[in-house]
Design a protein around this motif. Structure first.
Motif, mmCIF file in Angstrom:
data_model
loop_
_atom_site.group_PDB
_atom_site.id
_atom_site.type_symbol
_atom_site.label_atom_id
_atom_site.label_comp_id
_atom_site.label_asym_id
_atom_site.label_seq_id
_atom_site.Cartn_x
_atom_site.Cartn_y
_atom_site.Cartn_z
ATOM 1 N N LEU A 1 103.919 -67.064 -110.657
ATOM 2 C CA LEU A 1 104.996 -66.824 -109.706
ATOM 3 C C LEU A 1 106.217 -66.393 -110.512
ATOM 4 C CD1 LEU A 1 104.719 -70.065 -107.546
ATOM 5 C CD2 LEU A 1 104.048 -67.779 -106.853
ATOM 6 N N HIS B 1 110.509 -65.899 -110.326
ATOM 7 C CA HIS B 1 111.713 -66.225 -109.569
ATOM 8 C C HIS B 1 112.923 -65.935 -110.446
ATOM 9 C CE1 HIS B 1 114.735 -68.771 -107.566
ATOM 10 N NE2 HIS B 1 114.083 -68.414 -106.478
ATOM 11 N N SER C 1 106.286 -71.379 -101.789
ATOM 12 C CA SER C 1 106.874 -70.160 -101.226
ATOM 13 C C SER C 1 108.128 -69.764 -102.006
ATOM 14 C CB SER C 1 107.239 -70.394 -99.764
ATOM 15 O OG SER C 1 108.301 -71.326 -99.669
ATOM 16 N N GLN C 2 108.561 -68.538 -101.798
ATOM 17 C CA GLN C 2 109.833 -68.101 -102.397
ATOM 18 C C GLN C 2 110.986 -68.929 -101.844
ATOM 19 O OE1 GLN C 2 110.706 -65.876 -104.928
ATOM 20 N NE2 GLN C 2 108.514 -66.003 -105.326
ATOM 21 N N ASP D 1 113.710 -70.910 -103.966
ATOM 22 C CA ASP D 1 115.146 -70.720 -103.733
ATOM 23 C C ASP D 1 115.826 -72.061 -103.475
ATOM 24 O OD1 ASP D 1 114.813 -67.974 -104.007
ATOM 25 O OD2 ASP D 1 114.850 -67.588 -101.835
#
Length: 166
Positions: free
Chosen positions: A3, A5, A45-46, A50
């Motif tokens: 992932l 980010h 999840s994004q 966040d």
């Protein structure tokens, strides 16, 4: 798989699909271990990343709110905060003063003010659920890993509960 980010960078997953990120964050004159974990990257999840980044970025403000939440439970004789304070007073006796950063005469306030935030664990797969998304761990004596209070947060950073480690 991995992932990515903006805040956490590249989050590699282990062979079992789990995700783990760890960093030490300064909070005043102390260092706090911050871990982000999830057993399966497919459950992250994004939005969860966040929210996790927002918690790490506002650790000082959340620490302040967590201590206010602890103080709010002091008047409840059955609360785990009150039990923790009484246990610390009984166990430490006269040595308690050595651990206090400020002595105002109100033992509960002095103990909560003197507790150290030792770690933050973000359970990235719990975003949006009813289980804690982040857990802030506090101890009066950071070397005593059994005597801690846990402040549980939801994904939006709101305090869900204050519990002991039992």
């Amino acid at each position: 798989m991995a992932l990515e980010h903006d805040f956490f960078g590249l989050l590699e997953s282990g062979p079992d699909g789990s995700v783990f990120w760890s960093e030490t964050v300064d909070l005043g004159d102390q260092s706090v271990a911050v871990d982000l974990t999830a057993p399966d990257q497919e459950d992250v999840s994004q939005d969860a990343l966040d929210a996790a980044a927002a918690i790490v970025a506002s650790i000082e403000e959340i620490d302040r709110r967590a201590r206010i939440a602890m103080l709010g439970e002091v008047d409840n004789r059955a609360s785990e905060v009150t039990e923790y304070i009484l246990m610390q007073q009984n166990q430490l006796g006269d040595d308690l003063d050595d651990l206090l950063v400020d002595v105002s005469g109100d033992a509960a306030v002095d103990i909560i003010r003197s507790m150290q935030l030792t770690s933050v664990t973000i359970l990235a797969d719990e975003h949006g659920g009813s289980d804690p998304f982040a857990v802030f761990e506090y101890a009066l004596d950071p070397d005593s890993t059994d005597d801690v209070l846990l402040v549980n947060l939801l994904g939006d950073g709101e305090i869900q509960s204050v519990t002991s480690a039992d």
